[in-house]
Design a protein around this motif. Structure first.
Motif, PDB file in Angstrom:
ATOM      1  N   PRO A 144       0.805  -1.226   0.000  1.00  0.00           N
ATOM      2  CA  PRO A 144       0.000   0.000   0.000  1.00  0.00           C
ATOM      3  C   PRO A 144       0.837   1.275   0.000  1.00  0.00           C
ATOM      4  N   HIS A 145       0.324   2.342  -0.664  1.00  0.00           N
ATOM      5  CA  HIS A 145       0.804   3.685  -0.345  1.00  0.00           C
ATOM      6  C   HIS A 145      -0.020   4.144   0.857  1.00  0.00           C
ATOM      7  N   MET A 146       0.258   5.322   1.357  1.00  0.00           N
ATOM      8  CA  MET A 146      -0.370   5.738   2.619  1.00  0.00           C
ATOM      9  C   MET A 146      -1.902   5.828   2.507  1.00  0.00           C
ATOM     10  N   MET A 180       5.183  -0.704   3.040  1.00  0.00           N
ATOM     11  CA  MET A 180       4.553   0.613   3.207  1.00  0.00           C
ATOM     12  C   MET A 180       5.371   1.598   2.385  1.00  0.00           C
ATOM     13  N   LYS A 181       4.768   2.026   1.247  1.00  0.00           N
ATOM     14  CA  LYS A 181       5.537   2.799   0.270  1.00  0.00           C
ATOM     15  C   LYS A 181       5.665   4.267   0.651  1.00  0.00           C
ATOM     16  N   GLY A 182       6.605   4.935  -0.015  1.00  0.00           N
ATOM     17  CA  GLY A 182       6.876   6.352   0.198  1.00  0.00           C
ATOM     18  C   GLY A 182       8.374   6.539   0.373  1.00  0.00           C
ATOM     19  N   ALA A 183       8.808   7.768   0.703  1.00  0.00           N
ATOM     20  CA  ALA A 183      10.237   7.977   0.974  1.00  0.00           C
ATOM     21  C   ALA A 183      10.624   7.022   2.100  1.00  0.00           C
ATOM     22  N   ASN A 184      11.744   6.333   1.967  1.00  0.00           N
ATOM     23  CA  ASN A 184      12.179   5.310   2.934  1.00  0.00           C
ATOM     24  C   ASN A 184      11.091   4.259   3.183  1.00  0.00           C
ATOM     25  N   THR A 185      10.693   3.621   2.118  1.00  0.00           N
ATOM     26  CA  THR A 185       9.714   2.523   2.185  1.00  0.00           C
ATOM     27  C   THR A 185      10.087   1.529   3.282  1.00  0.00           C
ATOM     28  N   LEU A 186       9.068   1.078   4.007  1.00  0.00           N
ATOM     29  CA  LEU A 186       9.275   0.075   5.063  1.00  0.00           C
ATOM     30  C   LEU A 186       8.828  -1.286   4.554  1.00  0.00           C
ATOM     31  N   GLY A 202      11.670  12.155  -7.306  1.00  0.00           N
ATOM     32  CA  GLY A 202      11.335  12.046  -8.733  1.00  0.00           C
ATOM     33  C   GLY A 202      10.425  10.854  -8.994  1.00  0.00           C
ATOM     34  N   MET A 203      10.451   9.890  -8.073  1.00  0.00           N
ATOM     35  CA  MET A 203       9.659   8.668  -8.245  1.00  0.00           C
ATOM     36  C   MET A 203       8.183   8.862  -7.900  1.00  0.00           C
ATOM     37  N   ALA A 204       7.843  10.046  -7.397  1.00  0.00           N
ATOM     38  CA  ALA A 204       6.427  10.351  -7.130  1.00  0.00           C
ATOM     39  C   ALA A 204       5.769  10.711  -8.458  1.00  0.00           C
ATOM     40  N   THR A 205       5.537   9.687  -9.256  1.00  0.00           N
ATOM     41  CA  THR A 205       4.968   9.841 -10.605  1.00  0.00           C
ATOM     42  C   THR A 205       4.119   8.614 -10.937  1.00  0.00           C
ATOM     43  N   GLY A 206       2.993   8.831 -11.598  1.00  0.00           N
ATOM     44  CA  GLY A 206       2.022   7.753 -11.850  1.00  0.00           C
ATOM     45  C   GLY A 206       2.641   6.529 -12.498  1.00  0.00           C
ATOM     46  N   GLY A 207       2.385   5.392 -11.920  1.00  0.00           N
ATOM     47  CA  GLY A 207       2.872   4.123 -12.456  1.00  0.00           C
ATOM     48  C   GLY A 207       4.113   3.603 -11.762  1.00  0.00           C
ATOM     49  N   SER A 208       4.741   4.471 -10.947  1.00  0.00           N
ATOM     50  CA  SER A 208       5.972   4.058 -10.265  1.00  0.00           C
ATOM     51  C   SER A 208       5.716   2.872  -9.320  1.00  0.00           C
ATOM     52  N   GLY A 209       4.568   2.863  -8.665  1.00  0.00           N
ATOM     53  CA  GLY A 209       4.220   1.748  -7.780  1.00  0.00           C
ATOM     54  C   GLY A 209       3.919   0.471  -8.565  1.00  0.00           C
ATOM     55  N   ASP A 210       3.361   0.632  -9.750  1.00  0.00           N
ATOM     56  CA  ASP A 210       3.081  -0.540 -10.596  1.00  0.00           C
ATOM     57  C   ASP A 210       4.399  -1.225 -10.994  1.00  0.00           C
ATOM     58  N   VAL A 211       5.422  -0.402 -11.205  1.00  0.00           N
ATOM     59  CA  VAL A 211       6.757  -0.937 -11.516  1.00  0.00           C
ATOM     60  C   VAL A 211       7.261  -1.762 -10.332  1.00  0.00           C
ATOM     61  N   LEU A 212       7.098  -1.231  -9.126  1.00  0.00           N
ATOM     62  CA  LEU A 212       7.548  -1.968  -7.931  1.00  0.00           C
ATOM     63  C   LEU A 212       6.842  -3.322  -7.826  1.00  0.00           C
ATOM     64  N   THR A 213       5.547  -3.341  -8.067  1.00  0.00           N
ATOM     65  CA  THR A 213       4.789  -4.596  -7.990  1.00  0.00           C
ATOM     66  C   THR A 213       5.363  -5.636  -8.953  1.00  0.00           C
ATOM     67  N   ILE A 236      15.971  -2.298  -5.247  1.00  0.00           N
ATOM     68  CA  ILE A 236      16.251  -2.191  -6.690  1.00  0.00           C
ATOM     69  C   ILE A 236      15.406  -1.086  -7.332  1.00  0.00           C
ATOM     70  N   HIS A 237      14.134  -1.026  -6.951  1.00  0.00           N
ATOM     71  CA  HIS A 237      13.219  -0.004  -7.485  1.00  0.00           C
ATOM     72  C   HIS A 237      13.757   1.395  -7.169  1.00  0.00           C
ATOM     73  N   GLY A 238      14.155   1.598  -5.915  1.00  0.00           N
ATOM     74  CA  GLY A 238      14.698   2.905  -5.525  1.00  0.00           C
ATOM     75  C   GLY A 238      16.006   3.201  -6.247  1.00  0.00           C
TER      76      GLY A 238
HETATM   77  N1  LIG Z   1       9.296  11.052  -2.267  1.00  0.00           N
HETATM   78  C1  LIG Z   1       9.575   9.784  -2.602  1.00  0.00           C
HETATM   79  N2  LIG Z   1      10.784   9.249  -2.328  1.00  0.00           N
HETATM   80  C2  LIG Z   1      11.052   7.984  -2.657  1.00  0.00           C
HETATM   81  N3  LIG Z   1      10.170   7.157  -3.265  1.00  0.00           N
HETATM   82  C3  LIG Z   1       8.963   7.641  -3.549  1.00  0.00           C
HETATM   83  C4  LIG Z   1       8.597   8.968  -3.242  1.00  0.00           C
HETATM   84  N4  LIG Z   1       7.329   9.160  -3.641  1.00  0.00           N
HETATM   85  C5  LIG Z   1       6.918   8.010  -4.183  1.00  0.00           C
HETATM   86  N5  LIG Z   1       7.890   7.095  -4.134  1.00  0.00           N
HETATM   87  C6  LIG Z   1       7.797   5.695  -4.556  1.00  0.00           C
HETATM   88  O1  LIG Z   1       7.062   5.628  -5.775  1.00  0.00           O
HETATM   89  C7  LIG Z   1       6.111   4.573  -5.714  1.00  0.00           C
HETATM   90  C8  LIG Z   1       4.709   5.164  -5.831  1.00  0.00           C
HETATM   91  O2  LIG Z   1       3.771   4.140  -5.778  1.00  0.00           O
HETATM   92  P1  LIG Z   1       2.213   4.421  -5.898  1.00  0.00           P
HETATM   93  O3  LIG Z   1       1.822   5.484  -4.955  1.00  0.00           O
HETATM   94  O4  LIG Z   1       1.541   3.111  -5.818  1.00  0.00           O
HETATM   95  O5  LIG Z   1       2.108   5.008  -7.393  1.00  0.00           O
HETATM   96  P2  LIG Z   1       1.232   4.520  -8.643  1.00  0.00           P
HETATM   97  O6  LIG Z   1      -0.024   3.926  -8.099  1.00  0.00           O
HETATM   98  O7  LIG Z   1       1.014   5.768  -9.426  1.00  0.00           O
HETATM   99  O8  LIG Z   1       2.030   3.520  -9.397  1.00  0.00           O
HETATM  100  C9  LIG Z   1       6.351   3.853  -4.392  1.00  0.00           C
HETATM  101  O9  LIG Z   1       7.229   2.765  -4.564  1.00  0.00           O
HETATM  102  C10 LIG Z   1       6.995   4.920  -3.535  1.00  0.00           C
HETATM  103  O10 LIG Z   1       7.825   4.394  -2.519  1.00  0.00           O
END
Ligand SMILES: Nc1ncnc2c1ncn2[C@@H]1O[C@H](COP(=O)(O)OP(=O)(O)O)[C@@H](O)[C@H]1O
Ligand SMILES: NC(=O)C1=CN([C@@H]2O[C@H](COP(=O)(O)OP(=O)(O)OC[C@H]3O[C@@H](n4cnc5c(N)ncnc54)[C@H](OP(=O)(O)O)[C@@H]3O)[C@@H](O)[C@H]2O)[C@@H](O)CC1
Ligand SMILES: [Mg+2]
Length: 279
Positions: A144-146, A180-186, A202-213, A236-238
């Motif tokens: 999940p994101h937050m 738990m996604k975001g800066a410093n994912t847990l 820079g990774m706060a962009t649509g689809g970035s989480g789909d890449v992680l999955t 690796i994603h980061g």
């Molecule tokens: N400020 C940030 N610093 C580091 N990673 C980030 C930051 N913002 C977003 N991300 C990463 O980008 C991804 C965003 O995922 P998500 O919110 O599901 O986006 P989407 O649904 O558009 O694919 C997560 O892996 C998150 O950790």
């Protein structure tokens, strides 16, 4: 992270040795989420990636991800889910009621590693499938994101200072690995926590989480445990995002840019080891 965590590819091997990923992702209007997920899974080394999608998506997926194959998303009749070492479920899936049989089938019958993201998580809550999730025999990773985490906990929102506590509550409530996604994912499992130190805004962009999955599912298909796949996957994603920042800059990197830097991220991680293996 030390490169010794990576499994070397054997000289005598073929695609069947590197696992099959089923990406139950995308829907009409959100084909991109499936593209990002599938592309990243291939870029992470899985032997085969197959999409389970509505037929309307076949053309776009076969053009955007020609390495992958497509199956019509008909779980009742067509798809033998236990043929796949890993399933990525939810990116761009949508929230329609028609997803309930898919979710039930995967949660009730699947025994491999399941990465549940985005609308996979949202549908579990919307259609009260948490009992099925808790009872599942699969090795499950929730990503999940937050906003999605708040939905899983049935609260309005989660304050950033409560992020770890919330992640722990989700881990305990569902008994899965939690990313738990975001800066410093847990990354949490029952008795472990990993705090990631790669990635950038820079990774706060649509689809970035789909890449992680896609990355996590690909690693799981290659034989890593759910927790290991999640940990290595977020690292690796980061790192791929950091390579994008070096090459392109933080502003304007895309999810596809991140997916395409994943092999270089693996190469850098592998070179950060001390076993003398081929870099
Ligand atoms: N400020 C940030 N610093 C580091 N990673 C980030 C930051 N913002 C977003 N991300 C990463 O980008 C991804 C965003 O995922 P998500 O919110 O599901 O986006 P989407 O649904 O558009 O694919 C997560 O892996 C998150 O950790
Ligand atoms: N090209 C495609 O096909 C793409 C398709 N995609 C697919 O779209 C679907 C919907 O997924 P989604 O994440 O975009 O929307 P959703 O879960 O409703 O979140 C919005 C709500 O949650 C909140 N929120 C979000 N992040 C937060 C955070 N980090 N921290 C805190 N809050 C956060 C947000 O808050 P706000 O932004 O208003 O502050 C808002 O309330 C899903 O299937 C996904 O896979 C995407 O992957 C993109 C590319
Ligand atoms: Mg997402």
């Amino acid at each position: 992270m030390n490169g010794n965590v990576l499994k070397p590819r054997k000289i005598q091997s073929h695609k069947g040795d590197y696992g099959k990923v089923l990406a139950v992702s995308g829907s009409v209007g959100m084909a991109g989420a499936a593209v990002m997920c599938g592309r990243a899974a291939i870029r992470s080394g899985a032997g085969l990636v197959r999409f389970a999608v509505p037929k309307e998506l076949f053309n776009i997926l076969q053009i955007c991800v020609p390495e992958a194959t497509c199956l019509e998303r008909d779980f009742e009749n067509v798809i033998d889910i236990n043929d796949y070492e890993a399933i990525a479920l939810g990116s761009g899936l949508g929230l329609e009621k028609s997803n309930i049989p898919i979710l039930k089938k995967v949660l009730n019958d699947y025994k491999g590693t399941l990465v549940l993201d985005a609308d996979g998580l949202n549908c579990v809550m919307k259609y009260s499938l948490y009992g099925n999730l808790k009872a599942s025999q699969a090795d499950i990773i929730l990503t999940p994101h937050m906003g999605e985490a708040a939905r899983l906990l049935e609260v309005e929102s989660i304050d950033i200072k409560d992020r770890e506590k919330a992640a722990r509550e989700i881990q305990e409530a569902f008994g899965t690995t939690v990313v738990m996604k975001g800066a410093n994912t847990l990354v949490l499992t029952e008795n472990k926590i990993y705090v990631n130190d790669t990635g950038n805004p820079g990774m706060a962009t649509g689809g970035s989480g789909d890449v992680l999955t896609g990355i996590i599912a690909s690693l799981a298909a290659q034989g890593y445990s759910g927790y290991e796949a999640a940990k290595i996957g977020v690292y690796i994603h980061g790192l791929a995002g950091d390579i994008c920042a070096e090459e392109i800059g933080q502003i304007g990197m895309t999810a596809m840019d991140i997916a395409d830097r994943v092999p270089e991220a693996f190469r850098r991680l592998a070179s950060n080891s001390n076993d003398g293996r081929d870099k």
